[in-house]
Design a protein around this motif. Sequence first.
Motif, PDB file in Angstrom:
ATOM      1  N   TRP A 252      -1.075  15.603  -7.525  1.00 50.04           N
ATOM      2  CA  TRP A 252       0.314  15.240  -7.257  1.00 50.04           C
ATOM      3  C   TRP A 252       0.553  14.829  -5.817  1.00 50.04           C
ATOM      4  CZ3 TRP A 252       3.750  15.026 -11.209  1.00 50.04           C
ATOM      5  CH2 TRP A 252       3.369  15.661 -12.398  1.00 50.04           C
TER       6      TRP A 252
ATOM      7  N   PRO B 160       1.657  21.167  -7.546  1.00 49.28           N
ATOM      8  CA  PRO B 160       2.282  20.531  -6.330  1.00 49.28           C
ATOM      9  C   PRO B 160       3.404  21.368  -5.816  1.00 49.28           C
ATOM     10  CG  PRO B 160       3.221  19.643  -8.312  1.00 49.28           C
ATOM     11  CD  PRO B 160       2.471  20.850  -8.535  1.00 49.28           C
TER      12      PRO B 160
ATOM     13  N   ASN C 292      -3.651  22.867 -21.380  1.00 48.93           N
ATOM     14  CA  ASN C 292      -3.863  23.500 -20.088  1.00 48.93           C
ATOM     15  C   ASN C 292      -4.535  22.505 -19.169  1.00 48.93           C
ATOM     16  OD1 ASN C 292      -4.160  26.287 -21.971  1.00 48.93           O
ATOM     17  ND2 ASN C 292      -3.004  26.427 -20.064  1.00 48.93           N
TER      18      ASN C 292
ATOM     19  N   HIS D 278       0.293  24.862 -17.590  1.00 48.86           N
ATOM     20  CA  HIS D 278       0.469  24.700 -19.023  1.00 48.86           C
ATOM     21  C   HIS D 278       1.516  23.625 -19.233  1.00 48.86           C
ATOM     22  CE1 HIS D 278       2.682  25.954 -22.736  1.00 48.86           C
ATOM     23  NE2 HIS D 278       1.464  26.013 -23.201  1.00 48.86           N
TER      24      HIS D 278
ATOM     25  N   ASP E 277       6.144  10.935 -19.663  1.00 50.67           N
ATOM     26  CA  ASP E 277       5.267   9.772 -19.624  1.00 50.67           C
ATOM     27  C   ASP E 277       4.058  10.031 -20.514  1.00 50.67           C
ATOM     28  OD1 ASP E 277       6.490   8.267 -17.213  1.00 50.67           O
ATOM     29  OD2 ASP E 277       6.327  10.359 -16.615  1.00 50.67           O
TER      30      ASP E 277
ATOM     31  N   ARG F 133      -8.893  18.618 -17.932  1.00 51.47           N
ATOM     32  CA  ARG F 133      -7.818  17.762 -17.400  1.00 51.47           C
ATOM     33  C   ARG F 133      -7.401  18.251 -16.024  1.00 51.47           C
ATOM     34  NH1 ARG F 133      -6.766  18.315 -22.825  1.00 51.47           N
ATOM     35  NH2 ARG F 133      -6.640  16.349 -23.964  1.00 51.47           N
TER      36      ARG F 133
ATOM     37  N   ASP G 224       8.990  21.219  -7.804  1.00 49.19           N
ATOM     38  CA  ASP G 224       9.168  19.837  -8.235  1.00 49.19           C
ATOM     39  C   ASP G 224       8.503  19.621  -9.575  1.00 49.19           C
ATOM     40  OD1 ASP G 224      10.615  19.003  -6.074  1.00 49.19           O
ATOM     41  OD2 ASP G 224       8.822  18.691  -4.872  1.00 49.19           O
ATOM     42  N   GLU G 225       8.589  20.628 -10.386  1.00 52.52           N
ATOM     43  CA  GLU G 225       7.931  20.551 -11.679  1.00 52.52           C
ATOM     44  C   GLU G 225       8.292  19.246 -12.373  1.00 52.52           C
ATOM     45  OE1 GLU G 225       5.569  21.324 -14.718  1.00 52.52           O
ATOM     46  OE2 GLU G 225       5.666  22.276 -12.774  1.00 52.52           O
ATOM     47  N   PRO G 226       7.289  18.421 -12.600  1.00 55.00           N
ATOM     48  CA  PRO G 226       7.584  17.116 -13.163  1.00 55.00           C
ATOM     49  C   PRO G 226       7.825  17.184 -14.669  1.00 55.00           C
ATOM     50  CG  PRO G 226       5.245  17.387 -12.896  1.00 55.00           C
ATOM     51  CD  PRO G 226       5.876  18.631 -12.356  1.00 55.00           C
ATOM     52  N   ASP G 227       8.454  16.184 -15.198  1.00 56.18           N
ATOM     53  CA  ASP G 227       8.542  16.143 -16.643  1.00 56.18           C
ATOM     54  C   ASP G 227       7.326  15.374 -17.149  1.00 56.18           C
ATOM     55  OD1 ASP G 227       9.091  13.251 -16.926  1.00 56.18           O
ATOM     56  OD2 ASP G 227      10.888  13.787 -15.803  1.00 56.18           O
ATOM     57  N   TYR G 228       6.984  15.632 -18.378  1.00 53.41           N
ATOM     58  CA  TYR G 228       5.794  15.014 -18.924  1.00 53.41           C
ATOM     59  C   TYR G 228       6.148  13.998 -19.997  1.00 53.41           C
ATOM     60  CZ  TYR G 228       3.259  18.514 -16.363  1.00 53.41           C
ATOM     61  OH  TYR G 228       2.747  19.289 -15.360  1.00 53.41           O
TER      62      TYR G 228
ATOM     63  N   ASP H  44      10.401  31.780 -12.005  1.00 56.52           N
ATOM     64  CA  ASP H  44       9.057  31.985 -12.533  1.00 56.52           C
ATOM     65  C   ASP H  44       8.694  30.845 -13.466  1.00 56.52           C
ATOM     66  OD1 ASP H  44       8.179  34.379 -11.369  1.00 56.52           O
ATOM     67  OD2 ASP H  44       9.424  35.562 -12.730  1.00 56.52           O
ATOM     68  N   LYS H  45       7.489  30.354 -13.301  1.00 54.17           N
ATOM     69  CA  LYS H  45       6.986  29.376 -14.260  1.00 54.17           C
ATOM     70  C   LYS H  45       5.820  30.017 -14.982  1.00 54.17           C
ATOM     71  CE  LYS H  45       5.211  24.806 -15.055  1.00 54.17           C
ATOM     72  NZ  LYS H  45       5.834  24.849 -16.391  1.00 54.17           N
TER      73      LYS H  45
ATOM     74  N   THR I 254      -5.573   8.002 -15.288  1.00 54.23           N
ATOM     75  CA  THR I 254      -4.420   7.127 -15.430  1.00 54.23           C
ATOM     76  C   THR I 254      -4.233   6.405 -14.107  1.00 54.23           C
ATOM     77  OG1 THR I 254      -2.882   8.787 -14.597  1.00 54.23           O
ATOM     78  CG2 THR I 254      -3.281   8.771 -16.965  1.00 54.23           C
TER      79      THR I 254
ATOM     80  N   THR J  71       6.950   9.945 -11.380  1.00 50.50           N
ATOM     81  CA  THR J  71       7.782  10.586 -12.396  1.00 50.50           C
ATOM     82  C   THR J  71       9.254  10.237 -12.157  1.00 50.50           C
ATOM     83  OG1 THR J  71       8.185  12.578 -11.121  1.00 50.50           O
ATOM     84  CG2 THR J  71       6.184  12.530 -12.438  1.00 50.50           C
TER      85      THR J  71
ATOM     86  N   ILE K 161       0.389  10.314 -21.603  1.00 43.70           N
ATOM     87  CA  ILE K 161      -0.905  10.523 -20.972  1.00 43.70           C
ATOM     88  C   ILE K 161      -1.964  10.174 -22.009  1.00 43.70           C
ATOM     89  CG2 ILE K 161      -2.399  12.216 -19.870  1.00 43.70           C
ATOM     90  CD1 ILE K 161       0.239  13.789 -19.312  1.00 43.70           C
ATOM     91  N   PRO K 162      -2.820   9.214 -21.715  1.00 45.47           N
ATOM     92  CA  PRO K 162      -3.716   8.702 -22.754  1.00 45.47           C
ATOM     93  C   PRO K 162      -4.921   9.591 -23.037  1.00 45.47           C
ATOM     94  CG  PRO K 162      -4.057   7.512 -20.718  1.00 45.47           C
ATOM     95  CD  PRO K 162      -2.944   8.471 -20.464  1.00 45.47           C
ATOM     96  N   PHE K 163      -4.961  10.802 -22.529  1.00 41.15           N
ATOM     97  CA  PHE K 163      -6.065  11.700 -22.881  1.00 41.15           C
ATOM     98  C   PHE K 163      -5.622  13.130 -22.758  1.00 41.15           C
ATOM     99  CE2 PHE K 163      -6.740  10.140 -18.522  1.00 41.15           C
ATOM    100  CZ  PHE K 163      -6.568  11.295 -17.804  1.00 41.15           C
TER     101      PHE K 163
ATOM    102  N   CYS L 270       2.485  30.069 -17.345  1.00 41.85           N
ATOM    103  CA  CYS L 270       1.337  29.319 -17.854  1.00 41.85           C
ATOM    104  C   CYS L 270       0.712  30.144 -18.974  1.00 41.85           C
ATOM    105  CB  CYS L 270       0.326  29.110 -16.729  1.00 41.85           C
ATOM    106  SG  CYS L 270      -1.258  28.465 -17.291  1.00 41.85           S
ATOM    107  N   PHE L 271       0.621  29.570 -20.144  1.00 45.02           N
ATOM    108  CA  PHE L 271      -0.040  30.249 -21.262  1.00 45.02           C
ATOM    109  C   PHE L 271      -1.468  29.738 -21.358  1.00 45.02           C
ATOM    110  CE2 PHE L 271       4.459  30.187 -22.368  1.00 45.02           C
ATOM    111  CZ  PHE L 271       4.679  31.514 -22.703  1.00 45.02           C
TER     112      PHE L 271
ATOM    113  N   ARG M 236      -3.988  21.998 -12.104  1.00 43.40           N
ATOM    114  CA  ARG M 236      -3.104  21.286 -11.178  1.00 43.40           C
ATOM    115  C   ARG M 236      -3.703  21.444  -9.786  1.00 43.40           C
ATOM    116  NH1 ARG M 236       2.691  23.287 -11.185  1.00 43.40           N
ATOM    117  NH2 ARG M 236       2.747  22.231 -13.187  1.00 43.40           N
TER     118      ARG M 236
ATOM    119  N   LYS N 133      11.402  12.101 -11.257  1.00 44.48           N
ATOM    120  CA  LYS N 133      11.876  12.783 -10.043  1.00 44.48           C
ATOM    121  C   LYS N 133      11.300  12.166  -8.783  1.00 44.48           C
ATOM    122  CE  LYS N 133      12.750  17.238 -12.208  1.00 44.48           C
ATOM    123  NZ  LYS N 133      12.316  18.636 -12.332  1.00 44.48           N
TER     124      LYS N 133
ATOM    125  N   ILE O 274       8.013  11.684  -7.990  1.00 39.35           N
ATOM    126  CA  ILE O 274       6.772  12.264  -7.478  1.00 39.35           C
ATOM    127  C   ILE O 274       5.580  11.480  -8.009  1.00 39.35           C
ATOM    128  CG2 ILE O 274       5.440  14.393  -7.279  1.00 39.35           C
ATOM    129  CD1 ILE O 274       8.070  15.812  -8.271  1.00 39.35           C
TER     130      ILE O 274
END
Lengths: 117, 147
Positions: free
Chosen positions: A62, B133, A101, A87, B143, A58, B137-141, B52-53, A23, A28, B145-147, B55-56, A104, A30, A32
């Motif tokens: 950041w 990162p 998944n 995730h 936006d 993928r 600052d966990e971003p929102d998604y 805690d974040k 891309t 974002t 993403i084309p793939f 990841c699955f 990052r 926020k 970033i």
Amino acid sequence: MSLQDRLPGVNYAVITGVVKKRTGLFTTLKGISVIHLLVENTVENPYRESGKSTYEIRVDLWGKAARALDDRLVPGTGILAEGLLAHREIEDYTGGLRHQNVLRASRVEILYIEKER
Amino acid sequence: MDIRLPSINKVLISGNLTDDPRTNILENGTHVANFRIASNQRYRARDGEWRDKTCFVDVVTWRQLAERVASRLHKGSPVMIEGELQYTQWNAQDGSKRSRVEILARSVQMLEKTGESGDRPVYSGNMDNPPNPDPSDEPDYSDDIPF
């Protein structure tokens, strides 16, 4: 919870590969910077006739690293990406949630660019 | 001198099984076990709180390792997985193409203490191929993403 009960938070992934798609650098809500990459990773696989397997992974990059490498991460670039598995949930065109998944990346090293090969 | 791109694909991740492993035996007798783990990453948010974040991620094991996983692991089991990322593609019922990244496990270390000795077995096997990162600052998604 005692220390003995706490699972060590290990999460490390490293791949090499070639940038297949990406891309643009965008920001974002926020504030970033981020680049999303699709990286073609090829590993040796003696069980396949071709002797290799190719995966599409993928990779998200950041912040400062994304801004610094924006110009250089063009499709065809060979990279090493290192970071953690994350995730994310995205909404598809039907409105349903999809799970992905991604790697990052905390570090991306450029191994070659297409015109240098 | 021409140097080719090194072939690297390694993952090391800890987590807990979200469900019992699903096992299958292929026509040629090969065992395969699939399971999902939840891996927590602790991070300090901007407000100073630790969070805690999760990841699955899906994991697949083959052959002897699959048999051991099926017999020893269950929902909630803490494990350390070493393996590689692999990519699978399939056609969904609506005809659309789906894909996912999962871990092909090379070894599975069971972190639950067994018995008084507290031994933690490591299971591994030859699974070279299936038969065929700032986090605060966990971003929102939101936006696209084309793939």
